[in-house]
Design an enzyme around this catalytic site. Structure first.
Site, PDB file in Angstrom:
ATOM      1  N   ASP A  40     -22.811  -6.584 -16.851  1.00  8.35           N
ATOM      2  CA  ASP A  40     -23.841  -7.125 -15.966  1.00  8.35           C
ATOM      3  C   ASP A  40     -24.487  -8.390 -16.533  1.00  8.35           C
ATOM      4  O   ASP A  40     -25.596  -8.751 -16.174  1.00  8.35           O
ATOM      5  CB  ASP A  40     -24.908  -6.057 -15.691  1.00  8.35           C
ATOM      6  CG  ASP A  40     -25.540  -5.558 -16.977  1.00  8.35           C
ATOM      7  OD1 ASP A  40     -25.087  -5.966 -18.068  1.00  8.35           O
ATOM      8  OD2 ASP A  40     -26.488  -4.761 -16.897  1.00  8.35           O
ATOM      9  N   HIS A 243      -7.742 -29.966 -29.008  1.00  6.10           N
ATOM     10  CA  HIS A 243      -8.787 -29.150 -28.369  1.00  6.10           C
ATOM     11  C   HIS A 243      -9.266 -28.014 -29.283  1.00  6.10           C
ATOM     12  O   HIS A 243      -9.534 -26.907 -28.825  1.00  6.10           O
ATOM     13  CB  HIS A 243      -8.289 -28.591 -27.034  1.00  6.10           C
ATOM     14  CG  HIS A 243      -8.125 -29.651 -25.992  1.00  6.10           C
ATOM     15  ND1 HIS A 243      -7.343 -29.496 -24.880  1.00  6.10           N
ATOM     16  CD2 HIS A 243      -8.641 -30.900 -25.902  1.00  6.10           C
ATOM     17  CE1 HIS A 243      -7.392 -30.601 -24.153  1.00  6.10           C
ATOM     18  NE2 HIS A 243      -8.172 -31.471 -24.755  1.00  6.10           N
ATOM     19  N   ASP A 260     -16.350 -34.060 -31.788  1.00  4.46           N
ATOM     20  CA  ASP A 260     -16.351 -34.516 -30.394  1.00  4.46           C
ATOM     21  C   ASP A 260     -17.376 -33.650 -29.685  1.00  4.46           C
ATOM     22  O   ASP A 260     -17.132 -32.469 -29.420  1.00  4.46           O
ATOM     23  CB  ASP A 260     -14.955 -34.345 -29.793  1.00  4.46           C
ATOM     24  CG  ASP A 260     -14.859 -34.895 -28.369  1.00  4.46           C
ATOM     25  OD1 ASP A 260     -15.906 -35.157 -27.750  1.00  4.46           O
ATOM     26  OD2 ASP A 260     -13.713 -35.061 -27.883  1.00  4.46           O
ATOM     27  N   ASP A 271     -20.323 -38.038 -23.961  1.00  4.91           N
ATOM     28  CA  ASP A 271     -19.055 -37.643 -24.586  1.00  4.91           C
ATOM     29  C   ASP A 271     -18.795 -38.592 -25.756  1.00  4.91           C
ATOM     30  O   ASP A 271     -18.391 -39.733 -25.537  1.00  4.91           O
ATOM     31  CB  ASP A 271     -17.954 -37.738 -23.517  1.00  4.91           C
ATOM     32  CG  ASP A 271     -16.615 -37.205 -23.991  1.00  4.91           C
ATOM     33  OD1 ASP A 271     -16.543 -36.645 -25.094  1.00  4.91           O
ATOM     34  OD2 ASP A 271     -15.629 -37.373 -23.245  1.00  4.91           O
ATOM     35  N   HIS A 350      -2.650 -39.084 -26.546  1.00  2.00           N
ATOM     36  CA  HIS A 350      -3.497 -38.937 -25.352  1.00  2.00           C
ATOM     37  C   HIS A 350      -3.875 -40.305 -24.804  1.00  2.00           C
ATOM     38  O   HIS A 350      -3.542 -41.336 -25.379  1.00  2.00           O
ATOM     39  CB  HIS A 350      -4.732 -38.086 -25.656  1.00  2.00           C
ATOM     40  CG  HIS A 350      -5.647 -38.616 -26.719  1.00  2.00           C
ATOM     41  ND1 HIS A 350      -6.482 -39.685 -26.510  1.00  2.00           N
ATOM     42  CD2 HIS A 350      -5.867 -38.221 -28.001  1.00  2.00           C
ATOM     43  CE1 HIS A 350      -7.191 -39.904 -27.618  1.00  2.00           C
ATOM     44  NE2 HIS A 350      -6.827 -39.040 -28.539  1.00  2.00           N
ATOM     45  N   HIS A 354     -11.486 -41.775 -19.752  1.00  2.00           N
ATOM     46  CA  HIS A 354     -11.581 -41.107 -18.448  1.00  2.00           C
ATOM     47  C   HIS A 354     -12.928 -41.451 -17.845  1.00  2.00           C
ATOM     48  O   HIS A 354     -13.843 -41.892 -18.547  1.00  2.00           O
ATOM     49  CB  HIS A 354     -11.428 -39.584 -18.617  1.00  2.00           C
ATOM     50  CG  HIS A 354     -12.313 -38.992 -19.678  1.00  2.00           C
ATOM     51  ND1 HIS A 354     -13.631 -38.682 -19.456  1.00  2.00           N
ATOM     52  CD2 HIS A 354     -12.093 -38.702 -20.992  1.00  2.00           C
ATOM     53  CE1 HIS A 354     -14.163 -38.201 -20.580  1.00  2.00           C
ATOM     54  NE2 HIS A 354     -13.255 -38.214 -21.539  1.00  2.00           N
ATOM     55  N   HIS A 361     -14.890 -34.961 -17.460  1.00  2.00           N
ATOM     56  CA  HIS A 361     -13.752 -35.699 -16.889  1.00  2.00           C
ATOM     57  C   HIS A 361     -14.107 -35.865 -15.418  1.00  2.00           C
ATOM     58  O   HIS A 361     -13.836 -35.000 -14.595  1.00  2.00           O
ATOM     59  CB  HIS A 361     -12.438 -34.934 -17.080  1.00  2.00           C
ATOM     60  CG  HIS A 361     -12.095 -34.738 -18.540  1.00  2.00           C
ATOM     61  ND1 HIS A 361     -11.301 -33.731 -19.006  1.00  2.00           N
ATOM     62  CD2 HIS A 361     -12.463 -35.445 -19.638  1.00  2.00           C
ATOM     63  CE1 HIS A 361     -11.194 -33.820 -20.322  1.00  2.00           C
ATOM     64  NE2 HIS A 361     -11.894 -34.841 -20.731  1.00  2.00           N
ATOM     65  N   GLU A 384     -11.714 -43.921 -26.105  1.00  2.00           N
ATOM     66  CA  GLU A 384     -11.534 -42.946 -27.171  1.00  2.00           C
ATOM     67  C   GLU A 384     -10.135 -42.914 -27.788  1.00  2.00           C
ATOM     68  O   GLU A 384      -9.446 -41.901 -27.728  1.00  2.00           O
ATOM     69  CB  GLU A 384     -11.900 -41.553 -26.653  1.00  2.00           C
ATOM     70  CG  GLU A 384     -11.245 -41.144 -25.337  1.00  2.00           C
ATOM     71  CD  GLU A 384     -11.644 -39.726 -24.931  1.00  2.00           C
ATOM     72  OE1 GLU A 384     -11.442 -38.804 -25.726  1.00  2.00           O
ATOM     73  OE2 GLU A 384     -12.158 -39.557 -23.804  1.00  2.00           O
ATOM     74  N   TYR A 388      -3.608 -39.054 -35.163  1.00  2.00           N
ATOM     75  CA  TYR A 388      -3.529 -37.665 -35.633  1.00  2.00           C
ATOM     76  C   TYR A 388      -2.229 -37.532 -36.418  1.00  2.00           C
ATOM     77  O   TYR A 388      -1.147 -37.585 -35.834  1.00  2.00           O
ATOM     78  CB  TYR A 388      -3.555 -36.715 -34.431  1.00  2.00           C
ATOM     79  CG  TYR A 388      -4.668 -37.074 -33.462  1.00  2.00           C
ATOM     80  CD1 TYR A 388      -5.965 -36.598 -33.647  1.00  2.00           C
ATOM     81  CD2 TYR A 388      -4.431 -37.963 -32.409  1.00  2.00           C
ATOM     82  CE1 TYR A 388      -6.987 -36.973 -32.790  1.00  2.00           C
ATOM     83  CE2 TYR A 388      -5.454 -38.342 -31.546  1.00  2.00           C
ATOM     84  CZ  TYR A 388      -6.735 -37.847 -31.740  1.00  2.00           C
ATOM     85  OH  TYR A 388      -7.749 -38.235 -30.898  1.00  2.00           O
ATOM     86  N   ARG A 405     -10.681 -39.741 -34.246  1.00  2.00           N
ATOM     87  CA  ARG A 405     -10.907 -40.260 -32.892  1.00  2.00           C
ATOM     88  C   ARG A 405     -12.277 -40.920 -32.918  1.00  2.00           C
ATOM     89  O   ARG A 405     -13.189 -40.430 -33.596  1.00  2.00           O
ATOM     90  CB  ARG A 405     -10.843 -39.139 -31.848  1.00  2.00           C
ATOM     91  CG  ARG A 405     -11.098 -39.613 -30.423  1.00  2.00           C
ATOM     92  CD  ARG A 405     -10.651 -38.629 -29.320  1.00  2.00           C
ATOM     93  NE  ARG A 405     -11.324 -37.357 -29.343  1.00  2.00           N
ATOM     94  CZ  ARG A 405     -10.809 -36.219 -29.830  1.00  2.00           C
ATOM     95  NH1 ARG A 405      -9.576 -36.216 -30.350  1.00  2.00           N
ATOM     96  NH2 ARG A 405     -11.493 -35.099 -29.823  1.00  2.00           N
ATOM     97  N   GLU A 407     -14.982 -42.275 -30.110  1.00  2.00           N
ATOM     98  CA  GLU A 407     -15.209 -42.247 -28.661  1.00  2.00           C
ATOM     99  C   GLU A 407     -16.620 -42.679 -28.310  1.00  2.00           C
ATOM    100  O   GLU A 407     -17.591 -42.151 -28.844  1.00  2.00           O
ATOM    101  CB  GLU A 407     -14.977 -40.822 -28.134  1.00  2.00           C
ATOM    102  CG  GLU A 407     -15.306 -40.664 -26.656  1.00  2.00           C
ATOM    103  CD  GLU A 407     -14.939 -39.302 -26.092  1.00  2.00           C
ATOM    104  OE1 GLU A 407     -14.960 -38.302 -26.845  1.00  2.00           O
ATOM    105  OE2 GLU A 407     -14.636 -39.240 -24.889  1.00  2.00           O
TER     106      GLU A 407
HETATM  107  N1  GLY Z   1     -14.593 -34.244 -24.955  1.00  2.00           N
HETATM  108  C1  GLY Z   1     -13.568 -34.304 -24.002  1.00  2.00           C
HETATM  109  C2  GLY Z   1     -12.888 -35.582 -24.029  1.00  2.00           C
HETATM  110  O1  GLY Z   1     -13.139 -36.390 -24.901  1.00  2.00           O
HETATM  111  O2  GLY Z   1     -12.135 -35.909 -23.155  1.00  2.00           O
HETATM  112 MN    MN Z   2     -13.693 -38.003 -23.606  1.00  2.00          MN
HETATM  113 MN    MN Z   3     -14.844 -36.300 -26.169  1.00  2.00          MN
END
Ligand code: GLY
Ligand code: MN
Ligand code: MN
Length: 438
Positions: A40, A243, A260, A271, A350, A354, A361, A384, A388, A405, A407
């Site tokens: 619940d 991820h 991140d 982000d 990647h 975005h 996103h 970003e 890696y 990374r 970003e």
């Molecule tokens: N934190 C999600 C991305 O960077 O796309």
């Molecule tokens: Mn991002």
């Molecule tokens: Mn991110």
């Protein structure tokens, strides 16, 4: 702070105009349901982004209906007042107060929705809703439609089209208005502070989750309701898992830490990613890889301006990274060869950004009629690039397990772009200086 309802009213008015221009009809935009986590206990409630964009209303069990036509109307369906429930769960507006506070033309109890839909659909050309998003809503809309069809012998026309409302709202959401930009700037500022706090907290032998706790602390103490997405706090080899969200390892002297993380403020995401050495000083190979990603990001940012196509930043970043991978001895061959074969994807797999907004996103197409969309002032996007480097034959060992990374969040302005996350330390010197404050 009292809610400024003007931006929400303006968005409803614009959508009504768009619906009218598209031939007219009725739009149905429900908020998100509450979801059970276990037995619940519910997950923390988060409204639907489309619904919130048009209403500012945060309660569950609510639906916005817009009726285009000569007298355009906005109708909110929501929970009724219920003193017993309010003792347990807290205040609810109820239709009358909600109509007044949020500026709808009408408001009604949510229990009346199905019967009202059948009446509202009568003699309308089209129904606009999120087709295929929630099967239960597809069924509900179709049932109301069938009720209208059953009235055909009374001379009542039923809508002949069911259309997707999201694509119309997506086009609006792509260009942030002043209220959205102000909120996103504040969200970015809070997140920048959280990253600075993380830099002052990380140290060898501490746990990744200790750093995550500092991020959350900083988000919440400035009024952010929640992280905009699961924070990634990834040390050493974990930084090469794109991820990674376990955040349960102990940080080692000599590791890099990739964070991140961004807060959500009043529905809007930030982000940010930063990568820095756990011990406060970049090693030679770490610095070389870091400076490369930084240069790739600078190249991408230089492409952001009105009229530039969406993909120009990605192409620019990829070019810099590919050349860097060759220069560092990670890849062999010519720049053109590496770009053509795609071998750079071993280390950069990647895309470079975005859309960003109510969803991390965010809504909105990236191509129009097969071509990358040109940027316009008011777009908000992330930049970003990363690299890696997993252990592998032919990869110099000094680079193994380096995951980086960088970003930032960019607002497209009339002349270029504004990096709204600028307060997050980024150069090697700035990061080392902040970490020296520990
Ligand atoms: N934190 C999600 C991305 O960077 O796309
Ligand atoms: Mn991002
Ligand atoms: Mn991110």
């Amino acid at each position: 702070m009292p809610l400024d309802i003007a931006p929400f009213q303006a968005r409803r008015a614009r959508l009504l105009q768009t619906l009218q221009a598209a031939g007219g009809g009725v739009a149905i935009i429900p908020t998100a349901p509450e979801r059970i986590r276990n037995r619940d206990t519910h997950y923390g409630y988060r409204f639907d982004s489309y619904f919130y964009y048009l209403t500012g209303f945060r309660e569950p069990d609510a639906v916005l209906v817009l009726v285009a036509g000569d007298t355009p109307r906005s109708i909110l369906f929501c929970r009724t007042k219920d003193l017993e429930r309010e003792i347990w769960d807290g205040y609810r507006f109820g239709p009358e107060a909600a109509r007044e506070a949020f500026g709808f033309d009408e408001a009604r109890p949510i229990a009346e929705l199905d019967a009202q839909l059948a009446l509202l659909f009568a003699n309308q050309p089209a129904i606009f809703h999120s087709v295929g998003y929630e099967p239960a809503w597809d069924t509900r809309v179709t049932e109301a439609l069938n009720q209208v069809r059953a009235q055909a012998r009374t001379g009542c026309h039923s809508p002949s089209q069911i259309r997707d409302v999201r694509s119309l709202i997506d086009e609006m959401r792509l260009i942030k208005d002043a209220a959205e930009i102000a909120t996103m700037r504040r969200a970015a500022e809070i997140s920048a502070g959280a990253h600075r706090r993380a830099m002052r907290t990380a140290r060898p032998d501490a746990w990744e989750y200790e750093v995550e706790a500092e991020l959350i602390h900083e988000f919440r103490r400035h009024g952010s309701q929640a992280p905009a997405y699961g924070s990634i706090v990834a040390s050493g080899a974990n930084a090469c898992v794109l991820h990674y969200v376990e955040n349960d390892c102990r940080m080692q002297d000599g590791d890099l830490l990739l964070i991140d993380a961004g807060c959500e403020l009043d529905g809007y995401a930030s982000d940010i990613t930063r990568s820095f050495p756990v011990n406060g000083r970049f090693s030679g190979p770490q610095k070389a890889a870091y400076e490369l990603v930084l240069a790739a990001q600078a190249a991408a940012i230089a492409e952001i301006r009105p009229g530039a196509d969406w993909n120009a930043g990605h192409d620019a970043a990829t070019r810099v990274l590919a050349q860097g991978f060759i220069d560092l001895g990670l890849l062999e061959g010519s720049l053109d060869g590496v770009l053509e074969s795609g071998s750079y994807r071993q280390f950069y797999m990647h895309r470079t950004g975005h859309w960003l907004g109510l969803d991390v996103h965010d809504a909105g197409e990236y191509k129009i009629a097969g071509n990358w969309r040109p940027l316009v002032a008011g777009n908000m996007l992330t930049v970003e690039p990363g690299c890696y480097i997993r252990p592998a034959d032919g990869v110099p060992e000094v680079f193994w397990n380096i995951g980086i990374r960088i970003e930032d969040d960019a607002l497209v302005t009339d002349s270029g772009c504004d990096i709204i996350t600028i307060a997050t330390p980024k150069s090697v010197a700035d990061i080392e200086a902040v970490m020296a404050e520990r």
